[in-house]
Design a protein around this motif. Structure first.
Motif: not given
Length: 344
Positions: A197-198, A166, A203-204, A207
């Motif tokens: 998100p899965n 992230r 996902h990181e 974000l």
């Protein structure tokens, strides 16, 4: 017929006990450096090979570990040099402690892990699975030491090696914003936005991208997401979509190989990098310094990630103390030639 050399022959030649030779072979016990070198030289001179089968029966270990990579389709591993570097780190760390590795690409939906018992593996390194994956429950039933790499599992019970994904993505996006770019397309992989998100790593990084936009007061636009495989071909194909977007001046690929595909297609279309479009990748693969122009990227030490994972696994197998179950490795932006000030 030539006589097979045994540990007894080595001990007699060295003038030491069989136990001392065994300690040198297994890297155990207290043996002086002078004696150790002498025994190793005699082993080499005589051509002695330890009987691993007998030793493994005695220790109830195979000295064999597995590295498992979930693949969505054949060829994913060979398409991305990231896995070469990761395997190099795992192999180096395993070799230092006299373990061997088998590499498996698996289908998470169907894999039963029968090979673990068939090959009597002492442990597994699992790369890139995710929270809620079908394989987690099956892995839990194996009852062997496991380390998860780039998986972002919520439970504190799992041993994990991750990255500051992230933060790395935030730094890459902030770097582009500071160069004056506000319309930044991102190559997230072949995953719909609502399913990100899965997918832990993606996902990181998504974000982190959003964090930097929000900090700069730039509105998030889901149209900037390009959903194609994180591969050379995926990056190559993404360019035609990117050029259809309004006012895009920079491309952030969540993998170096994707960014390299972008560079190739940009060159074919006569688009100048970085004069017209800035491009940044993620990973700092060794070949990223050999593209033309050389690739700006978020650097991670992939070989060290492999070493950290195998050390954590072998410490479990050997019963050594492990200070923390989750390790997160650092990142930084490496500025090269594919990024520059926004001129639009």
């Amino acid at each position: 017929m030539k006589k097979d050399i045994s540990i007894v022959d080595v001990a007699e030649e060295a003038g030491v006990s069989i136990a001392t030779v065994s300690n040198v072979i297994n890297q155990k016990g207290r043996v002086s450096e002078k004696t150790r070198k002498k025994i190793l030289q005699i082993i080499d001179n005589l051509g002695y090979t330890p009987n691993l089968t007998a030793r493994n029966l005695k220790t109830r270990r195979s000295d064999l570990i597995g590295m498992v990579i979930p693949v969505m389709k054949p060829g994913r591993m060979q398409d991305n040099p990231f896995y070469w570097d990761l395997l190099a780190g795992v192999e180096e760390g395993a070799r230092d402690r006299r373990f061997h590795i088998i590499l498996m690409g698996i289908d998470e939906a169907t894999e039963t892990f029968s090979f673990v018992k068939e090959r009597q593996l002492d442990g597994l390194i699992v790369v890139g699975t995710n929270e809620g994956s079908q394989v987690i429950e099956r892995l839990n039933k194996l009852n062997i030491p496991i380390v998860f790499v780039d998986s972002y599992l919520a439970s504190d019970e799992y041993y994990q090696v991750c990255l500051e994904d992230r933060y790395g993505s935030y730094c890459a996006t902030k770097y582009l914003i500071e160069l004056g770019h506000s319309k930044i397309a991102i190559l997230t992989g072949e995953v719909p936005e609502d399913q990100l998100p899965n997918y832990g790593v993606l996902h990181e990084r998504w974000l982190g991208y959003k964090d930097a936009l929000a900090e700069a007061g730039i509105a998030y636009d889901s149209q900037m997401i390009i959903q194609l495989p994180t591969s050379l071909e995926g990056g190559y194909r993404s360019v035609d979509r990117i050029l259809q977007l309004t006012d895009v001046t920079a491309v952030f690929s969540f993998s170096d190989v994707g960014a390299m595909g972008v560079l190739k297609r940009m060159k074919e279309l006569g688009k100048k990098v970085p004069e017209e479009y800035s491009v940044i990748g993620f990973d700092n693969l060794f070949i990223s310094n050999y593209t033309s122009p050389t690739l700006t990227t978020v650097a991670q030490d992939i070989v060290q990630k492999g070493k950290a994972a195998v050390t954590m696994l072998l410490d479990q197998i050997d019963g050594n103390h492990i200070p923390q179950r989750k390790v997160s490795l650092s990142v930084d932006v490496v500025e090269r030639e594919t990024t520059g000030p926004c001129k639009w």
